[in-house]
Design an enzyme around this catalytic site. Structure first.
Site, PDB file in Angstrom:
ATOM      1  N   LEU A 245       6.642   6.557  25.554  1.00  0.00           N
ATOM      2  CA  LEU A 245       6.138   7.524  24.581  1.00  0.00           C
ATOM      3  C   LEU A 245       7.152   7.904  23.502  1.00  0.00           C
ATOM      4  CD1 LEU A 245       4.076   9.807  26.991  1.00  0.00           C
ATOM      5  CD2 LEU A 245       3.352   7.731  25.806  1.00  0.00           C
ATOM      6  N   CYS A 246       8.351   7.339  23.528  1.00  0.00           N
ATOM      7  CA  CYS A 246       9.314   7.564  22.439  1.00  0.00           C
ATOM      8  C   CYS A 246       8.860   6.762  21.221  1.00  0.00           C
ATOM      9  CB  CYS A 246      10.706   7.071  22.844  1.00  0.00           C
ATOM     10  SG  CYS A 246      11.810   8.360  23.346  1.00  0.00           S
ATOM     11  N   HIS A 247       8.944   7.384  20.058  1.00  0.00           N
ATOM     12  CA  HIS A 247       8.620   6.668  18.830  1.00  0.00           C
ATOM     13  C   HIS A 247       9.746   5.695  18.499  1.00  0.00           C
ATOM     14  CE1 HIS A 247       6.061  10.250  18.435  1.00  0.00           C
ATOM     15  NE2 HIS A 247       5.284   9.470  17.717  1.00  0.00           N
TER      16      HIS A 247
ATOM     17  N   MET B 156      16.598  11.715  21.986  1.00  0.00           N
ATOM     18  CA  MET B 156      16.552  10.700  23.037  1.00  0.00           C
ATOM     19  C   MET B 156      17.467   9.530  22.706  1.00  0.00           C
ATOM     20  SD  MET B 156      14.851  12.282  25.167  1.00  0.00           S
ATOM     21  CE  MET B 156      15.087  11.024  26.392  1.00  0.00           C
ATOM     22  N   GLU B 157      17.599   9.202  21.432  1.00  0.00           N
ATOM     23  CA  GLU B 157      18.502   8.113  21.036  1.00  0.00           C
ATOM     24  C   GLU B 157      19.957   8.490  21.314  1.00  0.00           C
ATOM     25  OE1 GLU B 157      14.636   7.256  19.421  1.00  0.00           O
ATOM     26  OE2 GLU B 157      15.795   9.095  19.461  1.00  0.00           O
TER      27      GLU B 157
ATOM     28  N   ASP C  57      30.473   0.257  34.869  1.00  0.00           N
ATOM     29  CA  ASP C  57      30.300  -1.161  35.204  1.00  0.00           C
ATOM     30  C   ASP C  57      31.602  -1.942  35.039  1.00  0.00           C
ATOM     31  OD1 ASP C  57      28.852  -3.603  35.816  1.00  0.00           O
ATOM     32  OD2 ASP C  57      28.957  -4.037  33.668  1.00  0.00           O
TER      33      ASP C  57
END
Length: 163
Positions: A81-83, A118-119, A133
């Site tokens: 649902l993220c654009h 969100m980015e 990692d």
């Protein structure tokens, strides 16, 4: 603390998942900054600082910066649902804040109809995961302690976290 007068934006009237319609919004310049705190321990941080611990995948900090930027650009592919956004800019910085800990700060910028929180969060998170990692062969005691939004501007409401 949550505002009880608000509702979740990614649910439609029937309570089903839905993308937010941003079609009627006016594009504005939006900036978001997020931080991941990573505890590496003294020995690993000393090794990384004394030449950025070259690995088969490349130097740790530089590789993590690239991974964070790449992840921020792919956020819509990772989070439902993220654009999808064409970022104007994305910067990732890694700061040594103690003898054992680093901060990874991702700043994402877009001129658009929806924010870039969100980015920024994705960029900081993936950069932290990349550090883990690349250093895990030295220790599995590394801890990604916190990822949080620090601030955002340019939307309906600005936000700033006071440390």
């Amino acid at each position: 603390m949550p505002d009880s007068s608000r509702s979740l934006t990614h649910l439609n009237a029937a309570g089903q998942p839905a993308m937010v319609d941003v079609g009627a919004k006016t594009p504005t310049r939006r900036v978001a900054r997020a931080r991941s705190r990573v505890w590496l321990g003294r020995e690993i941080l000393r090794l990384v600082q004394a030449g950025d611990l070259p690995t088969r995948k490349g130097p740790v900090f530089q590789t993590a910066i690239l991974a964070g930027i790449m992840a921020a650009k792919k956020t819509a592919d990772l989070i439902p649902l993220c654009h999808p956004l064409g970022l104007d800019d994305c910067q990732v910085q890694i700061e040594v804040v103690s003898e054992e800990t680093i901060h990874i700060i991702c700043t994402a910028t877009v001129t658009g109809k929806t924010g870039v929180e969100m980015e920024a969060l994705t960029g900081a998170s993936v950069a932290a995961l990349t550090v883990y990692d690349m250093c895990k062969a030295l220790s599995h005691d590394i801890v990604i302690q916190e990822t949080r939004l620090l601030d955002k501007t340019g939307g309906k409401s600005d936000f700033h976290h006071a440390d």
